[in-house]
Design an enzyme around this catalytic site. Structure first.
Site, short mmCIF file in Angstrom:
data_model
loop_
_atom_site.label_atom_id
_atom_site.label_comp_id
_atom_site.label_asym_id
_atom_site.label_seq_id
_atom_site.Cartn_x
_atom_site.Cartn_y
_atom_site.Cartn_z
N GLU A 208 -3.35 2.08 -1.07
CA GLU A 208 -3.96 2.23 -2.29
C GLU A 208 -4.26 3.36 -2.84
OE1 GLU A 208 -6.12 2.83 -5.26
OE2 GLU A 208 -7.79 1.70 -3.80
N CYS B 30 -10.03 5.31 -8.25
CA CYS B 30 -8.62 5.24 -8.86
C CYS B 30 -8.52 4.54 -9.89
CB CYS B 30 -7.92 4.59 -7.59
SG CYS B 30 -8.82 3.21 -6.83
N GLU C 230 -3.95 13.08 -12.27
CA GLU C 230 -5.05 12.37 -11.92
C GLU C 230 -6.44 13.25 -12.12
OE1 GLU C 230 -6.97 8.92 -9.14
OE2 GLU C 230 -5.57 10.43 -8.37
N LYS D 263 -11.66 4.76 10.33
CA LYS D 263 -11.56 6.09 10.19
C LYS D 263 -12.15 6.52 8.89
CE LYS D 263 -10.72 10.40 9.56
NZ LYS D 263 -11.18 11.23 8.33
#
Length: 591
Positions: free
Chosen positions: A224, A258, A355, A150
């Site tokens: 993750e 990331c 972030e 997906k």
């Protein structure tokens, strides 16, 4: 409706309808059937597929790279590198899978085997549309798993291109199904009994939802998630190398990774120099159309990402940070944001605490290394860290950093040879390397009480020689359940009328009579032996050997499995060992 939009222009390229329940059901069934067959294939067949995948990716590199750039906006040169990294990963696991999958012997009776879990649901992000999928799928395929992909709804054409690459490389039909579904359909996929496990790469917020859904279904997960990676520069660092690398570490993929460095924590005594060098390198970045070969930084992938980033910059400056470079939306079509540098960023400010997923670097000044480590760890994330200092100093400091990976005097990057993943709110589990492959495998303990070792040699087939000490020995020739480096062998010579006292070992023992006649007393049972006969003694069982003939008795023995310890219940025999390098020998003298 699932739409593909060009980030460089904002143009809608194509739309797709989400797959309905019947189509998803058929794909799940096909994946379960295909994986049920794939798990029993030889490892060589799986590695052949990986090699074919590498070849297919390379043969289509220009078109696949152009597709990535048109759908998520990274410069074309970075897209080409992404496809090449996928191909390299295929080749790495093709060469290593057999060793990674081999059973591990623990004791003579036990081993650990590794078996695939089944069909894994992979919910993947848009920022590295090919790499994020292949870094999961390649080891999973090598391990015997199947998958349902997906992909992020902003890269549907990349998802369908992946499906075509897999098919054209010769993958069994249905083994990896690519589904185009809306977010609300994911929960049903997770709950489906044909899904054995889930892997997700994306934001911490969505990861928490995925984890809860998979947890309720008691399904293994690898997550993750987000990161706010520190890039620590101490006073003894090579400032020029650190500043040049820092720009790449922050602005690669327009800062949308990331593991991009996000918080630059710099020792005060060199901070002005570092900021000057860093700013000069940022000025050399070329913002523009990602298909232009001169462009080094393209647009963000979506308008909402750009708007969120701009709000974080405004809040950080409003809280007292210094705007050194950039800090605004670019006035042109598409989702561009200026490469931005913020100085004097402190804990409590948005660019430190949150972030920042885009081309914004936050610089924080610290007194010394201790404060640098403290602030590096002062985050809810724990994905990776980059540390710049003298190598001899780095060893102690790396142990103090809370992160899944620490790169010393280098920028953080994923590598197919090394485990990749984080701690804290950056997720759990690992991808890549042998550790990543085994995340989606059943670690199965197998205990098999095999018969104790028996030698399969005859005296006339083995060369007996004198080592010069009067002790006759033979080289190791083999016994069941014994690793070649964990076996002790030798001979025992008995004069007429002598016997070895009652004793026991912590390991099994095989004994062959070379010459003469012997009586073996094993756990109270007497067994008469003559030249050519063999017997065995289980670990821990009391036993002794007696010369019952008229001449010299010589026996050959093998201890198998681990280092031998003896428990003697009588005295009168001298036992002498040679070194392990000499394969071991023993001599006994009578009373």
């Amino acid at each position: 409706m699932i739409a593909s939009i060009n980030p460089a222009s904002g143009e809608e390229l194509v739309t797709f309808d989400a797959y309905d329940a019947d189509r998803l059901d058929a794909m799940l069934t096909a994946a379960a059937v295909a994986q049920g067959n794939w798990r029993w294939t030889e490892v060589s067949e799986r590695t052949d597929l990986l090699t074919a995948l590498a070849d297919t990716l390379r043969s289509r590199k220009p078109e696949l790279a152009a597709l990535i750039t048109s759908e998520m906006g990274k410069p074309l040169t970075e897209s080409v590198a992404e496809i090449e990294k996928c191909a390299i990963t295929c080749e790495y696991y093709a060469s290593r899978a057999e060793g990674f999958l081999a059973a591990e012997t623990v004791t003579p009776d036990s081993r650990v085997e590794f078996e695939p879990l089944g069909v894994v649901l992979a919910v993947m992000p848009w920022n590295y549309p090919f790499w994020q999928f292949f870094r999961f799928a390649v080891p999973a395929l090598a391990a015997g798993n199947g998958a349902i992909l997906k992909h992020a709804n902003s890269v549907p054409r990349c998802a369908l291109a992946i499906e075509a690459v897999l098919r054209d490389a010769g993958m069994p039909a249905g083994l990896i199904g690519v589904v185009l579904v809306e977010t609300e359909q994911v929960a049903g996929l997770i709950e489906d009994d044909r899904i054995a496990a889930v892997t997700f790469t994306g934001s911490t917020e969505v990861g928490s939802v995925i984890a809860a859904q998979a947890g309720r279904a008691l399904k293994k997960q690898v997550l993750e998630l987000g990161g706010s990676d520190p890039f620590i520069v101490l006073a003894d660092a090579d400032l020029d190398a650190a500043a040049r690398t820092a720009v790449t570490a922050r602005f690669l993929n327009a800062g949308q990774s990331c593991v991009n460095a996000k918080r630059f924590i710099v020792e005060e005594s060199v901070a002005d120099d570092f900021v000057s060098r860093f700013g000069a390198a940022v000025d050399r970045l070329v913002l523009g159309d990602p298909v232009d070969g001169a462009t080094t930084i393209g647009p963000l992938a979506r308008a909402n990402l750009r708007d969120t980033l701009h709000a974080q910059v405004r809040r950080t400056v409003g809280a007292g940070a210094t705007l050194v470079r950039g800090g605004d939306v670019v006035d042109r079509p598409g989702f561009y944001y200026q490469p931005t540098v913020l100085d004097h960023v402190l804990p409590g400010m948005a660019a430190f605490d949150e972030e920042t997923f885009g081309p914004v670097a936050a610089i924080t000044r610290v007194r010394d290394a201790d404060e640098a480590i403290q602030l590096a760890n002062q985050t809810e994330f724990g994905l990776a860290a980059s540390l710049w200092t003298r190598p001899e100093r780095a060893r102690e400091l790396t142990r103090r950093l809370d992160a899944g990976a620490v790169f010393v005097n280098a920028m953080v990057a994923s590598d197919p040879r090394l485990p990749f993943g984080g701690i804290k709110r950056s997720g759990y589990g690992r991808e890549l390397g042998v550790h990543g492959m085994r995340e989606f495998m059943n670690t199965k303990t197998v205990w098999s009480a095999e018969p104790a070792p028996r030698l399969v040699i005859r005296p006339d087939e083995v060369e007996v020689f004198d080592r010069g000490s009067g002790v006759r020995t033979v080289p190791y020739v083999g016994a069941w359940n014994c690793g070649p480096n964990r076996v002790t062998t030798g001979t025992t010579v008995f004069a007429v009328g002598t016997e070895i006292p009652l004793h026991s070992h912590n390991v099994e023992e095989s004994v062959l009579v070379f010459s003469g006649q012997a009586t073996a007393v094993i756990d109270g049972e007497r067994v008469d032996l003559q030249a050519g006969d063999a017997t065995w003694v289980p670990a821990g069982v009391p036993h002794q050997f007696i010369n019952r003939g008229d001449g010299e008795l010589t026996i050959y023995w093998v201890y198998g499995g681990r280092e031998v310890t003896r428990t003697m219940t009588a005295t009168g025999v001298t036992v002498a060992h040679l070194s392990a390098g000499d394969r071991g020998a023993v001599a006994a003298s009578g009373k």
